[in-house]
Design a protein around this motif. Structure first.
Motif, short mmCIF file in Angstrom:
data_model
loop_
_atom_site.label_atom_id
_atom_site.label_comp_id
_atom_site.label_asym_id
_atom_site.label_seq_id
_atom_site.Cartn_x
_atom_site.Cartn_y
_atom_site.Cartn_z
N ALA A 191 35.21 41.70 43.93
CA ALA A 191 35.48 40.66 42.93
C ALA A 191 34.23 39.84 42.66
O ALA A 191 34.28 38.64 42.42
CB ALA A 191 36.63 39.78 43.37
N GLY A 192 33.08 40.49 42.71
CA GLY A 192 31.84 39.83 42.31
C GLY A 192 31.16 39.02 43.40
O GLY A 192 31.72 38.78 44.46
N ASP B 264 29.46 38.91 48.72
CA ASP B 264 30.42 39.10 47.63
C ASP B 264 31.85 38.85 48.09
O ASP B 264 32.12 38.58 49.26
CB ASP B 264 30.28 40.50 47.00
CG ASP B 264 30.44 41.59 48.04
OD1 ASP B 264 30.54 41.28 49.25
OD2 ASP B 264 30.46 42.78 47.65
N ALA C 292 44.35 41.80 42.69
CA ALA C 292 43.54 41.97 41.49
C ALA C 292 44.43 42.30 40.31
O ALA C 292 44.16 41.88 39.17
CB ALA C 292 42.52 43.08 41.70
N TYR D 218 43.45 35.09 40.69
CA TYR D 218 42.44 36.14 40.79
C TYR D 218 41.24 35.79 39.91
O TYR D 218 40.09 35.96 40.33
CB TYR D 218 43.06 37.47 40.37
CG TYR D 218 42.05 38.58 40.20
CD1 TYR D 218 41.28 39.02 41.28
CD2 TYR D 218 41.83 39.15 38.96
CE1 TYR D 218 40.35 40.01 41.13
CE2 TYR D 218 40.88 40.16 38.79
CZ TYR D 218 40.14 40.58 39.89
OH TYR D 218 39.21 41.56 39.74
N GLU D 219 41.51 35.29 38.71
CA GLU D 219 40.41 34.91 37.80
C GLU D 219 39.50 33.89 38.47
O GLU D 219 38.28 34.02 38.45
CB GLU D 219 40.99 34.29 36.52
CG GLU D 219 41.80 35.27 35.67
CD GLU D 219 40.91 36.29 34.99
OE1 GLU D 219 39.87 35.89 34.42
OE2 GLU D 219 41.22 37.50 35.07
N LYS E 47 37.43 35.38 41.15
CA LYS E 47 36.38 36.22 40.56
C LYS E 47 35.23 35.36 40.01
O LYS E 47 34.06 35.70 40.14
CB LYS E 47 36.97 37.10 39.45
CG LYS E 47 36.23 38.42 39.29
CD LYS E 47 36.95 39.35 38.35
CE LYS E 47 36.65 38.98 36.93
NZ LYS E 47 37.24 39.93 35.96
N ASN E 48 35.61 34.24 39.41
CA ASN E 48 34.59 33.39 38.79
C ASN E 48 33.79 32.57 39.79
O ASN E 48 32.72 32.07 39.48
CB ASN E 48 35.25 32.42 37.80
CG ASN E 48 35.87 33.15 36.63
OD1 ASN E 48 35.51 34.30 36.35
ND2 ASN E 48 36.80 32.51 35.95
#
Lengths: 352, 322, 637
Positions: B119-120, B259, B267, B274-275, B278-279
């Motif tokens: 997730a980044g 990460d 996800a 989740y957003e 991720k951000n």
């Protein structure tokens, strides 16, 4: 004397009980005749009951007496297979107990034979009345019926007013009355007593013995009574079997045991018994000598000797000992005195 | 009564899963799972807590925002790194907020089992290394080269190190090449496990304050660097692939982009939560500030997170999904 | 004593110490000659470990498609998890006022208001400590584990109590289960049941079932045989006798079985947190991994409080007379309490009000920091002295001695103390440890155990003798021992960690604190059980108190003392292994590592097995105390 097995309340024939891993094997060979110590050394087995046979007549009080370890408690448990016999036949009320199925055996225990135990075996978490009703409860009788019956029995054994007590709130003697009531409640034909009073104090024991005699008179059950106390045996027993190391060494009436012990062991046992309290006139009567006057007091042959003393002291004539109408013999003062003077030595016993 | 209840439960279990029970289908892991609210828009998010304070700082800030900005319930179960990856499968874990490499786990859980996805980046750069207090480097300038470590091994002896020099290690679950390094570089050292980040910090602080020699495993980002002067020992330089076989590692740790990893389920159905995860991205300084407040400022994770959130609205507002 | 009557033939008269001394010299010589050869150094990449790691990978891959898992293990997991979920759901649904009310009511029913009051206060303390939710989780886990343990253990126990054969079959299994250090189950459990609450519950059950079975069997065996016979003589079926005689009469002892099961479960739930079981354990493990006593202490206190409340409740049920009833006032009080709680639970919010919590983390941490810094000199001195003078030399003795020499020593010692069969079992265990590739670490663990056990025995003997000789001292000591035995093992790590940091010594310290109470108790009992007539006879012969102790009481309490040693060893081992979490190293650390690093799973797993083997070995070496006749008796016969 011997009763035919069919009319007997209990018939026991060739009963064996051997404890240990190889019981059946021991029984099959000659090892079974070994002395107890030798048997244990050789096979690790203990023979508690060895080849015992006897019959109990309906309504009789039959006493089995022996020292601890003589196998008497095991014997009584073999009767209803609380201990499974190794060999032999037990017949109760005409039925072969050994062949009974588990269900049939339970029937027998529920309705025909009940037992009173040395250590009472009461259930501490139940009230007296529920203890007494236990036998009816396992039969599946309704609560009201079994309580009514239990109350009835409680008053019979003199425990009125104690129905709601718990066993540990009662004295030892009263607890055993509960045990007695529990056994009576199922209205059995046969009652087994396994040293029921030996855990009680002497005075209470005497009361309880009187109680048993009274009950026997009132309800007339057949009773098998186990004890290690000779005086208890003599007091209660119509016939007594003396056990030693698993075998019955002598079976007879109190008079027969005291008057004619079968061996030294029994003789040793009865040595201290005041014989004048047990033996009857039959034992010392003799044919009248020629010219002896036969107009003295008349007593039945079964009169205990000590009870004849009063008659003898009232009359100088010899006592006429009769069995019904028939004259058995006579006893005079000299005979009585000779007997009384010799009774404590025991010598006369063996001589007889 | 109870027995009947249990029997019913068992029957229910058998009936609902008569094709055999898989681990995922087990609704038992937590009651929140049982109430089937985990995947609802405002449900429960489980962020695993790994045992170092930097990680906790990130987790607490994300948790604070999930709770107060998006209205989620957040659980922070204490699970160590590798177990947390397994937690994706059982439903015990939704998010690992700071992952240090772990290429093997990525291969297994992301590529093969497909129970997790990346997730980044967290925006943090992480590097693990061996450190000594600065006064030691001042006294023995050549000590910072691994080749000279054996020369000074005696300095590092302790009652626990069995005649060799001591290399103090942290929590047993940490990423570690130490055993291979000592073996492959033929160092006369023994790993002594302090068992926690706290043991490492305490060791470092004592080493500085009482001038006790100490060689220890540590990592950046960490607030400790702003309080204590530490020098990193140079191990053979990291090159691509030199640490591929964990048994043959003979080189330093690489600098890693830390990460975030989330469960596939999260996800797919985690929605705004989740957003946000991720951000989420911040700097080493941000993390150190929160971690410092937590460790030395006497704040709980929540308080420290609140303080940072109030001070940096511009940063976190960018993470909130529209 | 009677043995003095037996004389050895004069030609063979040798001093009794000569043979052991000779053997010792022989061993010392062999050690000096062969030292360093035949050692089995630890290799963390041993093929045995790798094989197990691979097995784990395989299981991980096939957890959802292998029939054993699909149709059996996963169902077990599902079912156990369901039971836990049920309890947790129910307890949570009650809300805090409801739960407190209901627990108070249960306590009232169990033992009147004297038990209810502390129970209510105890449960309130969970909230005050800020641990309400963790406590409820722990309670739910304990409840699930205890319920399932009893569901399995009580029928088995009844069976074992009624059937001699069943008893014989079950006993050795229970023996092994009870000497198995708690740590050792965790890895296999995680392998088969994954992690989380279900696995934690199962781990707890494994630990809690043995006492449930054992004490139930004992309870059934203790039922008066006459009562059973009387029931049979009246024609009761076996089922009737079981329900109407055995079970009611065994009730109070069976309440003790429940008590012990709960206590065992409580001490295991903490450790179960290592495989991610929820509850107070997570706070304790968190504190351990942060080395913050401030986090651990409240959780530790909560566990102890929970243990004491549940202990009181079950013990008061056990102490009730066979026919006592709960009075009407009791029922009313309990009912009112429960009703009030449940009603409040409906009105008040489910979460414990934050205003009522007290946060002591920082204060406790400060206090510990103060203790650490101000006692640093003393604690470091103790730690270092023990390490340099005892631990390190002993450890190097064990690890540099050839394996065959150690094996021979173990064989000989076990033979001498316990007889041939235990000796062979011990030897077998040791060889298995060697084959598993865990020799060196097992030797290190053994060193730690040896040191801890020696200190434990010395302290235990001193306190036990003191208690046996002075009624006043015993009265002072007893409540302390009671409390100590109620505490879950893990709690002992707290003070140790605070004082000594993460080192081997911490584990030693904790295991001493853990094992001393039962040792003291056994020693005291052993000495007290020496028949009064013997003591009287010795006193009337003019013995001084010292002579009485050395010549009469201690020799006659020999069995009890050896049993104490045996218990001490088993408990110490369990604790030393747990000490792997706080720096004890060796096997315990391998187990921890196995949970933490996938690549080391195999090593951790095998270390767990090795721990069990080590436990069995140490038990067999010392168990002779229990079963073998004392040497005096042997000489006489």
């Amino acid at each position: 004397m011997r009763v035919s097995p069919d009319s007997a309340a209990i018939g026991v024939e060739g009963l064996w009980k051997i404890f240990g891993p190889k019981a059946a094997k021991v029984l099959a060979c000659d090892d079974r005749f070994l002395e107890p110590a030798a048997l244990r050394e050789k096979t690790g087995c203990t023979a508690a009951v060895r080849d015992v046979s006897f019959d109990v007549r309906p309504g009789e009080v039959f006493v089995v007496m022996g020292l601890s370890g003589s196998g008497k408690s095991t014997l009584v448990r073999c009767l209803t297979r609380l201990v499974e016999p190794t060999a032999g036949r037990v017949v109760i009320g005409g039925e072969d107990v050994g062949a009974a199925t588990p269900a049939r055996l339970r029937e027998l225990r529920r309705h025909h034979v009940s037992m009173v135990f040395q250590h009472f075996g009461l259930l501490p978490h139940r009230r007296v009345i529920d203890n007494v009703a236990y036998g009816l409860e396992v039969q599946g009788r309704p609560r009201a019926e079994r309580h009514a019956r239990a109350a009835e029995i409680l008053s019979l054994v003199g425990l009125d007013g104690h129905a709601d007590a718990f066993p540990d709130q009662l004295s030892g003697g009263m607890q055993q009355r509960v045990g007695l009531a529990r056994a009576l409640a199922v209205d059995p034909q046969v009652m087994l007593f396994d040293e029921p009073f030996s855990a009680l104090d002497p005075l209470i024991r005497r009361d309880m013995q009187a109680e048993v005699i009274r009950l026997h008179r009132e309800v007339g059950k057949t009773m098998v009574f186990i004890t290690h106390d000779l005086s208890e045996a003599l007091k209660l027993g119509e016939r007594i079997a003396i056990m030693r190391a698993g075998s019955i060494v002598q079976l007879g009436t109190p008079e027969e045991l005291v008057g004619a012990p079968a061996d030294d062991y029994v003789a040793d046992f009865v040595r201290d018994v005041p014989r004048s309290h047990v033996l009857s006139l039959r034992w010392i009567s003799r044919p009248p000598e020629p010219g002896e006057p036969l107009d003295g007091p008349e007593l039945p042959a079964s009169t205990v000797i000590k009870d004849a003393i009063a008659a003898a002291s009232e009359s100088s004539r010899p006592i006429r000992v009769v069995d019904g109408d028939e004259l058995v013999g006579v006893v005079d003062r000299v005979d009585l005195l000779t007997f009384l003077s010799g009774q404590d030595t025991g010598d006369t016993v063996t001589a007889a | 009564m109870k027995i009947r209840l249990l029997a019913g439960l068992l029957a229910l279990g058998l009936a609902t899963a008569c094709g055999g029970a898989t681990v995922e289908s087990a609704p038992s892991a937590t009651p929140a799972e049982g109430s089937a609210s985990a995947s609802a828009p405002t449900g429960t998010v489980k962020i695993a807590i790994n045992p170092w304070v930097g990680y906790e700082a990130s987790a607490n800030v994300v948790a604070y925002l999930l709770k107060n900005e998006l209205g989620y319930t957040v659980e922070l179960p204490e699970i160590k790194e590798q177990l947390a990856w397994e937690g994706f499968e059982t439903g015990d874990v939704d998010v690992i907020i700071e992952n240090w490499g772990h290429p093997d786990l990525k291969k297994q859980f992301i590529e093969e089992k497909k129970t997790a996805v990346e997730a980044g980046s967290t925006g943090n750069k992480g590097v693990i290394g061996w450190y000594i207090p600065k006064w030691m480097a001042d006294e023995h300038p050549d000590i910072t080269d691994w080749k000279n470590l054996n020369k000074y091994a005696d300095l590092f002896k302790t009652s626990e190190s069995g005649g060799k020099g001591q290399l103090l290690f942290g929590d047993p679950s940490y990423v570690s090449n130490e055993a291979a390094l000592i073996k492959n570089l033929k160092l006369n050292f023994k790993i002594v496990t302090g068992g926690s980040e706290a043991a490492l910090i305490k060791g470092a602080q004592q080493a500085q304050a009482q001038k006790k020699p100490l060689l220890f495993y540590f990592w950046d980002p960490h607030w400790l660097f702003s309080k204590t002067e530490l020098v990193r020992v140079k191990l053979p330089e990291w090159t691509e692939g030199c640490d591929a076989d964990p048994k043959k590692v003979a080189c330093d740790y690489p600098e890693m982009d830390l990460d975030k990893i989330v469960s596939t389920r999260f996800a797919q159905s985690g929605g705004k939560a989740y957003e946000l995860v991720k951000n989420f991205s911040w700097t080493n300084e941000d993390q150190n500030a929160v971690a410092d407040d937590m460790t030395n400022g006497g704040m709980t994770g929540e308080e420290a997170a609140k303080k940072w959130v109030e001070a940096n609205p511009a940063k976190w507002q960018a993470w909130i999904p529209q | 004593m009677s043995s003095t009557a037996v004389s050895t033939p004069s030609g063979l008269r040798v001093p009794g110490w000569l043979a052991p001394a000779g053997v010792a010299v022989l061993f010392a010589a062999a050690y000096l000659v062969f030292r360093g050869t035949g050692t089995l150094p630890h290799d963390s990449e041993a093929p045995q470990f790798a094989a197990v790691t691979e097995l784990r990978e395989w299981i991980d891959d096939h957890r959802n498609d292998n029939p054993v898992f699909l149709y059996f293990l996963n169902y077990v997991r599902l079912f156990v998890g369901g039971v836990y979920g049920l309890f947790h759901g129910a307890l949570t649904a009650l809300g805090w006022p409801g739960l407190i009310g209901v627990m108070g009511a249960l306590a009232w029913l169990a033992g009147g208001w004297r038990i209810a009051l502390p129970a209510v206060a105890g449960f309130c303390s969970f909230g005050v400590l800020g641990l309400w939710e963790s406590s409820v989780e722990t309670l739910a886990l304990v409840a699930a584990a205890v319920l399932l343990s009893l569901a399995i253990g009580v029928p088995l126990g009844i069976w074992a109590g009624l059937s001699r054969r069943a008893h014989r079959a079950v006993t050795p299994v229970l023996d092994v289960m009870q000497i198995m250090p708690t740590f050792a189950y965790l890895a296999p459990l995680a392998l088969f049941f994954h992690i989380g609450a279900p696995a934690g519950t199962i781990a707890t059950m494994i630990y809690a079932i043995p006492p449930a079975i054992r004490i139930t069997a004992l309870a059934v065996q203790q039922v008066s045989p006459t009562a059973v016979e009387a029931s049979a003589s009246l024609g009761a079926t076996r089922a009737q006798t079981l329900v109407k005689v055995h079970l009611p009469l065994a009730r109070s002892t069976m309440a003790l079985a429940v008590n012990q099961t709960i206590m065992m479960a409580l001490s295991m739930v903490v450790i179960a947190n290592l495989i991610n079981a929820p509850g107070l354990g997570s706070d304790i493990i968190l504190g351990l991994s942060r080395a913050q006593v401030g986090i651990m202490l409240p959780a530790g206190v909560a566990i102890v409080v929970m243990a004491m409340v549940l202990d009181r409740m079950t013990v008061s049920v056990a102490r009730r007379g066979p026919h006592s009833r709960i009075g009407r006032a009791g029922l009313a009080g309990a009912g009112a309490l429960a009703a009030a709680g449940v009603t409040l639970g409906l009105v008040l919010p489910h979460e414990w009000p934050e205003a009522l919590t007290v946060d002591l983390v920082a204060e406790i941490n400060d206090a510990v920091l103060w203790a650490e810094t101000s006692w640093y000199g003393v604690t470091t001195f103790i730690k270092d002295t023990t390490s340099y003078l005892l631990l390190n030399p002993l450890e190097s003795l064990f690890t540099t001695a050839p394996w065959w020499l150690v094996a021979a020593a173990v064989l000989l010692a076990a033979w001498r103390v316990s007889g041939v069969r235990p000796a062979l079992t011990a030897l077998g265990c040791l060889l298995a440890i060697a084959l598993l590739g865990t020799w060196e670490h097992a030797m290190r663990t053994m060193t730690t155990v040896a040191v801890a056990v020696s200190v434990t025995l010395v302290i235990g003997l001193l306190l036990g003798v003191a208690a046996a000789r002075s009624a006043r001292w015993s009265a002072v000591q007893r409540p302390v021992l009671d409390a100590a035995q109620t505490m879950p093992a893990f709690v002992y790590l707290l003070p140790a960690l605070a004082l000594f940091g993460t080192t081997r010594f911490t584990a030693i310290f904790a295991s001493i604190v853990y094992a001393v109470p039962p040792v003291v108790r056994l020693v005291e009992e052993g000495i007290r059980n020496v028949p009064g007539t013997v003591v009287e006879a010795a006193a009337s012969a003019g013995s001084t108190p010292g002579q009485l102790l050395w010549k009469v009481q201690l020799p006659m309490a020999r069995r009890a003392i050896l049993l104490a040693a045996n218990q001490g060893i088993v408990m110490t081992l369990a604790m030393v292994v747990v000490g792997g979490l706080v720096g004890a190293g060796a096997l315990g650390y391998d187990v921890v590592l196995g949970f933490s690093q996938r690549t080391d799973f195999g090593m951790g797993f095998i270390a767990g097995v090795a721990t069990v083997l080590l436990g069995v070995m140490l038990d067999r070496i010392t168990q002779g105390a229990d079963r073998r006749p004392s040497p005096h008796q042997r000489k006489v016969t």
